[in-house]
Scaffold this active site. Structure first.
Site, mmCIF file in Angstrom:
data_model
loop_
_atom_site.group_PDB
_atom_site.id
_atom_site.type_symbol
_atom_site.label_atom_id
_atom_site.label_comp_id
_atom_site.label_asym_id
_atom_site.label_seq_id
_atom_site.Cartn_x
_atom_site.Cartn_y
_atom_site.Cartn_z
ATOM 1 N N THR A 241 -3.828 5.822 3.431
ATOM 2 C CA THR A 241 -2.642 6.402 2.702
ATOM 3 C C THR A 241 -2.651 7.074 1.567
ATOM 4 O OG1 THR A 241 -1.720 4.217 2.119
ATOM 5 C CG2 THR A 241 -1.071 5.235 4.263
ATOM 6 N N LYS B 293 0.870 -1.131 -0.144
ATOM 7 C CA LYS B 293 0.164 -0.110 0.078
ATOM 8 C C LYS B 293 0.870 1.190 -0.165
ATOM 9 C CE LYS B 293 0.787 1.306 4.459
ATOM 10 N NZ LYS B 293 0.869 2.869 4.881
#
Length: 319
Positions: free
Chosen positions: A241, A184
């Protein structure tokens, strides 16, 4: 006793949260930094404005710990091996919980593999998921994944590390949990590039969706459970994020998209991880075009327009 190794923003925030319910020791390699925190009851270098709890003690040396002790390893991913090697004599059979995300550039290993290699007698686990240091330190509700392959130790760790604002979900799929946290970060850089280059929210949504497909593809190829990637350590962390400028990886991507410089003192785990993931994908024969494009951008081998053309000109296919 719980010891947090690493007095950066995230390690300090974890220590503050844990100290609300139990004694916690915060370790840093810099003795001057430790003295400063002892004197001021603050960590103004890394987490300004947050008082450090009365239950917290500080140290720059680490004596031998018992197998009941829990060590949270909140150090940068690329320094994890060095920290473990420096203290492996003290750790023995302790419970070592990695709180970093990424892949080691030199070996392609995640935190669990490094712990097991350097400290084979210790219990290895990883704490990961969508979380910002500032939120944890403020006592805001945060849900994380605790992954531990030892089914006896996992529930005990879950109970020990839960606090009023930290809710932990347990899994034994350590591979999936550590890959979700690593991959990620790469996609967060890509999302930042998209927004920094003013390509729009629709393009960011597309990158996140197809990026998640790449994350799942690699995880399945190395034996992880796809359900793990759909949870907090994968999809949950990806959403956080890729959409907030609190993320250092996202901010780094913004600077790439704007063709601006970025503060070299700020740790960007996704930059090294992108290279490690790209190498691992090639070794496995996996098609990961977004990862390849992001790696090229970080290395300066591609411009944003070239990366965009490369992705948009790929053959059409079913989703």
């Amino acid at each position: 006793m719980i010891t947090v190794m690493g007095a950066g923003a995230f390690g300090t925030a974890l220590a503050v949260s844990m100290a609300r319910v139990r004694p916690v020791r915060l370790w840093a390699h810099d003795a001057a930094h430790i003295a400063e925190m002892q004197r001021t009851a603050r960590n103004e270098r890394r987490l300004p404005g947050v008082p450090l709890g009365e239950n917290m003690t500080f140290c720059s040396e680490l004596e031998t710990v018992s197998k009941q002790d829990i060590i949270l390893l909140a150090v940068p991913m690329q320094r994890l091996r060095a920290v473990l090697e420096a203290h492996q004599g003290a750790f023995g059979q302790a419970q070592l919980v990695a709180c970093c995300k990424g892949m080691e550039l030199s070996t392609g290993q995640g935190p669990i593999g490094i712990i097991q290699e350097v400290c084979p007698k210790a219990t290895a686990a990883i704490l990961t998921g969508p979380s910002f240091a500032a939120d944890i330190a403020k006592g805001l509700p945060t849900a994380l994944t605790l992954a531990c392959g030892d089914n006896a130790a996992g529930p005990t760790l879950q109970q020990s590390l839960t606090t009023p604002n930290l809710r932990l979900y347990r899994t034994s799929d350590t591979t999936g949990a550590e890959l979700g946290g690593a991959l990620k970060n790469v996609m967060a850089i890509g999302a930042g590039v998209v927004m920094g280059a003013a390509l729009g929210d629709s393009a960011r949504a597309a990158l996140m969706t197809r990026g998640f497909a790449e994350m799942t593809r690699m995880a399945e190829a190395v034996g992880a459970e796809p359900e793990t990637l759909a949870g907090l350590s994968g999809f949950g962390d990806l959403v956080l994020t890729c959409t907030s400028d609190q993320s250092r990886n996202y901010r780094f991507g913004l600077s790439l998209g704007r063709n601006e410089g970025f503060d070299p003192s700020v740790t960007v785990e996704g930059a090294a991880t992108a290279r490690a993931v790209h190498a691992k994908a090639r070794a496995l024969g996996l098609e990961m075009p977004i990862t390849a494009a992001i790696t090229g951008l970080i290395a300066g081998e591609l411009q944003v327009e070239q990366a965009m053309d490369m992705l948009l000109s790929r053959p059409l296919k079913e989703e």
